[in-house]
Design an enzyme around this catalytic site. Structure first.
Site, PDB file in Angstrom:
ATOM      1  N   GLY A   1       0.777  -1.271   0.021  1.00 11.77           N
ATOM      2  CA  GLY A   1       0.122   0.124   0.048  1.00 11.77           C
ATOM      3  C   GLY A   1       0.711   1.332   0.177  1.00 11.77           C
ATOM      4  O   GLY A   1       0.263   2.289   0.813  1.00 11.77           O
TER       5      GLY A   1
ATOM      6  N   GLN B   1       3.256   4.022  -2.776  1.00 13.97           N
ATOM      7  CA  GLN B   1       2.872   4.876  -3.736  1.00 13.97           C
ATOM      8  C   GLN B   1       1.959   4.477  -4.780  1.00 13.97           C
ATOM      9  O   GLN B   1       0.770   4.942  -5.097  1.00 13.97           O
ATOM     10  CB  GLN B   1       4.103   5.525  -4.202  1.00 13.97           C
ATOM     11  CG  GLN B   1       5.001   6.312  -3.557  1.00 13.97           C
ATOM     12  CD  GLN B   1       4.547   7.689  -3.000  1.00 13.97           C
ATOM     13  OE1 GLN B   1       3.438   7.877  -2.860  1.00 13.97           O
ATOM     14  NE2 GLN B   1       5.390   8.424  -2.946  1.00 13.97           N
TER      15      GLN B   1
ATOM     16  N   HIS C   1      10.890  -5.365 -19.298  1.00 10.48           N
ATOM     17  CA  HIS C   1      10.768  -4.366 -18.800  1.00 10.48           C
ATOM     18  C   HIS C   1      12.118  -3.640 -18.509  1.00 10.48           C
ATOM     19  O   HIS C   1      12.263  -3.705 -17.274  1.00 10.48           O
ATOM     20  CB  HIS C   1       9.768  -4.329 -17.801  1.00 10.48           C
ATOM     21  CG  HIS C   1       9.391  -3.047 -17.095  1.00 10.48           C
ATOM     22  ND1 HIS C   1       8.958  -1.779 -18.103  1.00 10.48           N
ATOM     23  CD2 HIS C   1       9.287  -2.586 -15.789  1.00 10.48           C
ATOM     24  CE1 HIS C   1       8.597  -0.843 -17.109  1.00 10.48           C
ATOM     25  NE2 HIS C   1       8.792  -1.181 -15.726  1.00 10.48           N
TER      26      HIS C   1
HETATM   27  N1  APR Z   1       3.919  -7.480   2.240  1.00  8.94           N
HETATM   28  C1  APR Z   1       3.219  -6.412   1.958  1.00  8.94           C
HETATM   29  N2  APR Z   1       3.620  -5.263   1.566  1.00  8.94           N
HETATM   30  C2  APR Z   1       4.743  -5.040   1.619  1.00  8.94           C
HETATM   31  C3  APR Z   1       5.979  -6.223   1.906  1.00  8.94           C
HETATM   32  C4  APR Z   1       5.350  -7.567   2.299  1.00  8.94           C
HETATM   33  N3  APR Z   1       5.981  -8.426   2.688  1.00  8.94           N
HETATM   34  N4  APR Z   1       7.194  -5.672   2.167  1.00  8.94           N
HETATM   35  C5  APR Z   1       7.195  -4.409   1.751  1.00  8.94           C
HETATM   36  N5  APR Z   1       5.782  -4.058   1.504  1.00  8.94           N
HETATM   37  C6  APR Z   1       5.285  -2.909   1.132  1.00  8.94           C
HETATM   38  C7  APR Z   1       6.068  -1.725   1.857  1.00  8.94           C
HETATM   39  O1  APR Z   1       5.664  -1.555   3.254  1.00  8.94           O
HETATM   40  C8  APR Z   1       5.558  -0.414   0.840  1.00  8.94           C
HETATM   41  O2  APR Z   1       4.228   0.183   1.659  1.00  8.94           O
HETATM   42  O3  APR Z   1       5.325  -2.441  -0.125  1.00  8.94           O
HETATM   43  C9  APR Z   1       5.189  -1.045  -0.262  1.00  8.94           C
HETATM   44  C10 APR Z   1       5.924  -0.471  -1.430  1.00  8.94           C
HETATM   45  O4  APR Z   1       5.568   0.756  -1.517  1.00  8.94           O
HETATM   46  P1  APR Z   1       6.554   1.903  -2.220  1.00  8.94           P
HETATM   47  O5  APR Z   1       7.977   1.782  -1.257  1.00  8.94           O
HETATM   48  O6  APR Z   1       5.788   3.100  -1.943  1.00  8.94           O
HETATM   49  O7  APR Z   1       7.050   1.412  -3.654  1.00  8.94           O
HETATM   50  P2  APR Z   1       6.219   1.738  -4.846  1.00  8.94           P
HETATM   51  O8  APR Z   1       6.544   2.819  -5.437  1.00  8.94           O
HETATM   52  O9  APR Z   1       4.619   1.599  -4.605  1.00  8.94           O
HETATM   53  O10 APR Z   1       6.421   0.632  -6.003  1.00  8.94           O
HETATM   54  C11 APR Z   1       6.463  -0.734  -5.541  1.00  8.94           C
HETATM   55  O11 APR Z   1       6.628  -1.542  -7.937  1.00  8.94           O
HETATM   56  O12 APR Z   1       7.316  -0.472  -9.763  1.00  8.94           O
HETATM   57  C12 APR Z   1       7.550  -1.305  -8.985  1.00  8.94           C
HETATM   58  O13 APR Z   1      10.026  -0.952  -8.709  1.00  8.94           O
HETATM   59  C13 APR Z   1       8.644  -0.710  -7.893  1.00  8.94           C
HETATM   60  O14 APR Z   1       9.239  -2.674  -6.916  1.00  8.94           O
HETATM   61  C14 APR Z   1       8.770  -1.574  -6.741  1.00  8.94           C
HETATM   62  C15 APR Z   1       7.238  -1.703  -6.519  1.00  8.94           C
END
Ligand code: APR
Length: 310
Positions: free
Chosen positions: A10, A12, A177
Site C-alpha cells: 500500500g 505509492q 521491462h
Molecule cells: N507484504 C506486503 N507489503 C510489503 C511487503 C510485504 N512482505 N514488504 C514491503 N511491502 C510494502 C511496503 O511497506 C510499502 O508500503 O510495499 C510497499 C511498496 O511501496 P513503495 O515503497 O511506495 O513502492 P512503490 O513506488 O509503490 O513501488 C513498488 O513496484 O514499480 C515497482 O520498482 C517498484 O518494486 C517496486 C514496486
C-alpha cells in the site's frame, strides 16, 4: 455481488491503485501492507473512503495487515517491494524484492487460490516468474504489468513531439521491462498515418530512447522512489479488462511456451485479457530487425530469471 480487489503493498503505487479502483467503481478494495505501517495503511483507506461522498462512489477500501481480509479477492495486484533510487537498475532490486515475493506469493496461493494476479514489483519479468512458480497457478492466471506502461510512455512522447491528440496515437511496446524493450516503430500510426512518415529518424530515435529510459528519468526526478501514477493506471487497465471481461488486447508480461521463440519465461507480448485471465497470446509477424531486438531483450530477461532459481 461486488468484486473484491486485493492490493498487496500500500505504498505509492498501491495507494493510487486503490484510488483508481474506487473512482472506476470496479469493486471493493483491500489494501494490504506489513504490520510496521498498519497506521498508514488504515489511514490511506480511510482517506479514500472519505472522498466517496464527493462523487458518490459506493466502493469501499479496507486497510489491513491481515491476509485473511485479502481472502477471496477476484483480482490481486502486487506492488510489495522496494522501488529504485537514483543510480539503481531494476535488477539491483532483485535480491530484496525476491525475498518479499516469496512471502507474498505463498500467501496469495493460500488465501486467493482463484484470483487473477497482476505483478508490478521489479525487476518485473523475474518477479512475475517467481510469482508463477511459487503459487503454481495456471499460466492464464498470472501476468506482469509493464507493456501497458511502456506503451503509454511511448504514445505520450509521440503525441508530445507531434503536438497531436494522444487519442490518435496507436503503438505497441514489446519485450522485457528494461532498457532493451522493443517499441514497434514500423506498425506505429498517428491518425492512421505511419509514424515514420511524420517524424524524422533523429526525432524517432530520441522518442525511443526516452521511452526505454522512461522509468529512470522519473527515478532521477523523484530521488526517493520510482513512478507511481502511470504504473497504477496501467495495471488497473488490465484489472478492469479482466473484471469486466472487456477482452482488450494489451501488452503484458505473459508466460510463453514457444510463442516468439521463447519457452518457459515471461515476456512482454500482446495478449487478450478477459474473464478467463490471459485468454490468448497474440503472435505478430516481426521484421528481422524486430526479431533481433526481441531476442536481445529476451536474453536480458533470461539472465535475470536464471539467477532467481526457484
Ligand atoms: N507484504 C506486503 N507489503 C510489503 C511487503 C510485504 N512482505 N514488504 C514491503 N511491502 C510494502 C511496503 O511497506 C510499502 O508500503 O510495499 C510497499 C511498496 O511501496 P513503495 O515503497 O511506495 O513502492 P512503490 O513506488 O509503490 O513501488 C513498488 O513496484 O514499480 C515497482 O520498482 C517498484 O518494486 C517496486 C514496486
Amino acid at each position: 455481488m461486488k468484486k473484491r480487489i486485493g492490493l498487496i503493498g500500500g505504498g505509492q503505487i498501491g495507494g493510487n491503485l486503490a484510488l483508481i479502483a474506487v473512482q472506476k467503481q470496479l469493486g471493493d478494495v483491500v489494501l494490504f501492507d506489513i504490520p510496521q505501517v498498519e497506521g498508514a495503511i488504515k489511514g490511506k483507506a480511510l482517506d479514500i473512503n472519505q472522498l466517496a461522498a464527493v462523487d458518490g462512489y459506493d466502493a469501499r477500501v479496507t486497510g489491513t495487515t491481515d491476509w485473511k481480509d485479502v481472502a477471496g479477492s477476484d483480482v490481486v495486484i502486487i506492488t510489495a517491494g522496494v522501488p529504485r533510487k537514483p543510480g539503481m537498475s531494476r535488477e539491483d532490486l532483485l535480491e530484496v524484492n525476491l525475498k518479499i515475493m516469496r512471502d507474498v506469493a505463498a500467501n496469495v496461493k493460500t488465501h486467493c487460490p482463484n484470483a487473477f494476479v497482476i505483478n508490478i514489483a521489479n525487476p518485473l519479468d523475474a518477479m512475475v516468474y517467481a510469482l508463477y512458480r511459487i503459487t503454481g497457478f495456471k499460466k492464464n492466471q498470472v501476468v506482469g504489468m509493464a507493456g501497458v506502461l511502456d506503451t503509454s510512455r511511448f504514445k505520450f512522447f509521440v503525441a508530445d513531439a507531434l503536438k497531436c491528440s494522444i487519442r490518435d496515437v496507436e503503438a505497441l511496446v514489446l519485450g522485457g521491462h528494461g532498457d532493451d524493450m522493443v517499441p514497434l516503430v514500423r506498425s506505429a500510426t498517428v491518425g492512421g498515418i505511419p509514424l515514420t512518415a511524420l517524424v524524422d529518424k533523429e526525432k524517432l530515435d530520441a522518442i525511443i530512447k526516452r521511452t526505454r529510459e522512461g522509468g529512470a528519468e522519473l527515478v532521477a526526478l523523484y530521488k526517493t522512489g520510482s513512478a507511481y501514477f502511470a504504473p497504477a493506471a496501467s495495471a488497473m487497465a488490465i484489472a478492469e479488462s479482466y473484471l469486466l471481461d472487456r477482452k482488450r488486447i494489451l501488452p503484458c508480461a505473459a508466460y510463453l511456451e514457444g510463442e516468439y521463440g521463447i519457452r518457459g519465461y515471461f515476456m512482454g507480448v500482446p495478449v487478450q485479457i478477459g474473464a478467463g485471465g490471459v485468454e490468448k497470446v497474440i503472435e505478430l509477424a516481426l521484421s528481422p530487425e524486430e526479431k533481433a531486438e526481441m531476442e536481445k531483450s529476451s536474453q536480458s530477461v533470461k539472465r535475470t530469471v536464471d539467477s532467481v532459481k526457484i
